[in-house]
Design an enzyme around this catalytic site. Sequence first.
Site, mmCIF file in Angstrom:
data_model
loop_
_atom_site.group_PDB
_atom_site.id
_atom_site.type_symbol
_atom_site.label_atom_id
_atom_site.label_comp_id
_atom_site.label_asym_id
_atom_site.label_seq_id
_atom_site.Cartn_x
_atom_site.Cartn_y
_atom_site.Cartn_z
ATOM 1 N N PRO A 1 0.782 -1.229 0.000
ATOM 2 C CA PRO A 1 0.000 0.000 0.000
ATOM 3 C C PRO A 1 0.817 1.285 0.000
ATOM 4 C CG PRO A 1 -0.171 -1.129 2.110
ATOM 5 C CD PRO A 1 0.500 -2.076 1.158
ATOM 6 N N ARG B 1 4.554 11.197 -2.765
ATOM 7 C CA ARG B 1 4.411 10.784 -1.370
ATOM 8 C C ARG B 1 5.678 11.116 -0.564
ATOM 9 N NH1 ARG B 1 4.750 4.545 0.829
ATOM 10 N NH2 ARG B 1 4.317 5.069 2.990
ATOM 11 N N TYR C 1 11.060 9.544 0.548
ATOM 12 C CA TYR C 1 11.094 8.512 -0.493
ATOM 13 C C TYR C 1 11.660 8.978 -1.833
ATOM 14 C CZ TYR C 1 8.080 5.905 2.727
ATOM 15 O OH TYR C 1 7.578 5.241 3.817
ATOM 16 N N ALA D 1 3.408 -0.655 4.777
ATOM 17 C CA ALA D 1 2.969 -0.579 6.179
ATOM 18 C C ALA D 1 2.523 -1.937 6.731
ATOM 19 C CB ALA D 1 1.848 0.446 6.321
ATOM 20 N N HIS E 1 12.761 -2.840 1.524
ATOM 21 C CA HIS E 1 12.235 -1.512 1.849
ATOM 22 C C HIS E 1 13.124 -0.450 1.242
ATOM 23 C CE1 HIS E 1 9.373 -3.225 4.615
ATOM 24 N NE2 HIS E 1 10.344 -4.019 5.036
HETATM 25 C C1 DQA Z 1 8.394 1.113 3.379
HETATM 26 C C2 DQA Z 1 8.560 1.360 4.887
HETATM 27 C C3 DQA Z 1 7.234 1.198 5.605
HETATM 28 O O1 DQA Z 1 7.391 1.455 7.004
HETATM 29 C C4 DQA Z 1 6.226 2.187 5.072
HETATM 30 O O2 DQA Z 1 4.972 1.978 5.682
HETATM 31 C C5 DQA Z 1 6.104 2.131 3.589
HETATM 32 C C6 DQA Z 1 7.323 2.002 2.782
HETATM 33 C C7 DQA Z 1 9.704 1.370 2.599
HETATM 34 O O3 DQA Z 1 9.812 0.873 1.489
HETATM 35 O O4 DQA Z 1 10.578 2.097 3.083
HETATM 36 O O5 DQA Z 1 5.029 2.302 3.027
HETATM 37 O O6 DQA Z 1 8.045 -0.250 3.183
#
Ligand code: DQA
Length: 141
Positions: free
Chosen positions: A9, A17, A22, A76, A99
């Site tokens: 998600p 975002r 990010y 998440a 991640h």
């Molecule tokens: C994430 C890290 C998660 O904590 C966050 O909820 C995300 C992105 C990452 O790729 O850094 O949506 O998975």
Amino acid sequence: MKMLVLNGPNLNMLGTREPEMYGTQTLDELMAELIAYGHERDVVIKVLTSNFEGELIEALHQAAGRYDGVVFNPAAYTHYSIALRDAVACCEVPVIEVHLTDITAREEFRATSVIAPVCHAQFSGGGIASYKRGIDALIDS
Ligand code: DQA
């Protein structure tokens, strides 16, 4: 080899975002870079992105026989979805958790992954390089 890259998600919102967290590249741009990375290594990559837990679960159920492994950013859901953990645990092909950000260096609630213990490996904090390390780990598995 054939691999599934599964994105959870809010990752469809990359680009706009929280760019300070990010970056400004869109998910499509990042996935295009990853597909090219796979291509150079004779790996065919299929990308599936969903905001829905059940859709991610079904993709994991259907991965065996279609793919040699899964690179999974549960987003998440990482931090609380026992349903996704169970789906990874019964997945008959290796799953690597990835991640973009370093989940151990953010809010305390992000430091725990309920999914990592049933994955083959976890790569966190490298941006799209985390996904590339996931691809490399599957090639070596
Ligand atoms: C994430 C890290 C998660 O904590 C966050 O909820 C995300 C992105 C990452 O790729 O850094 O949506 O998975």
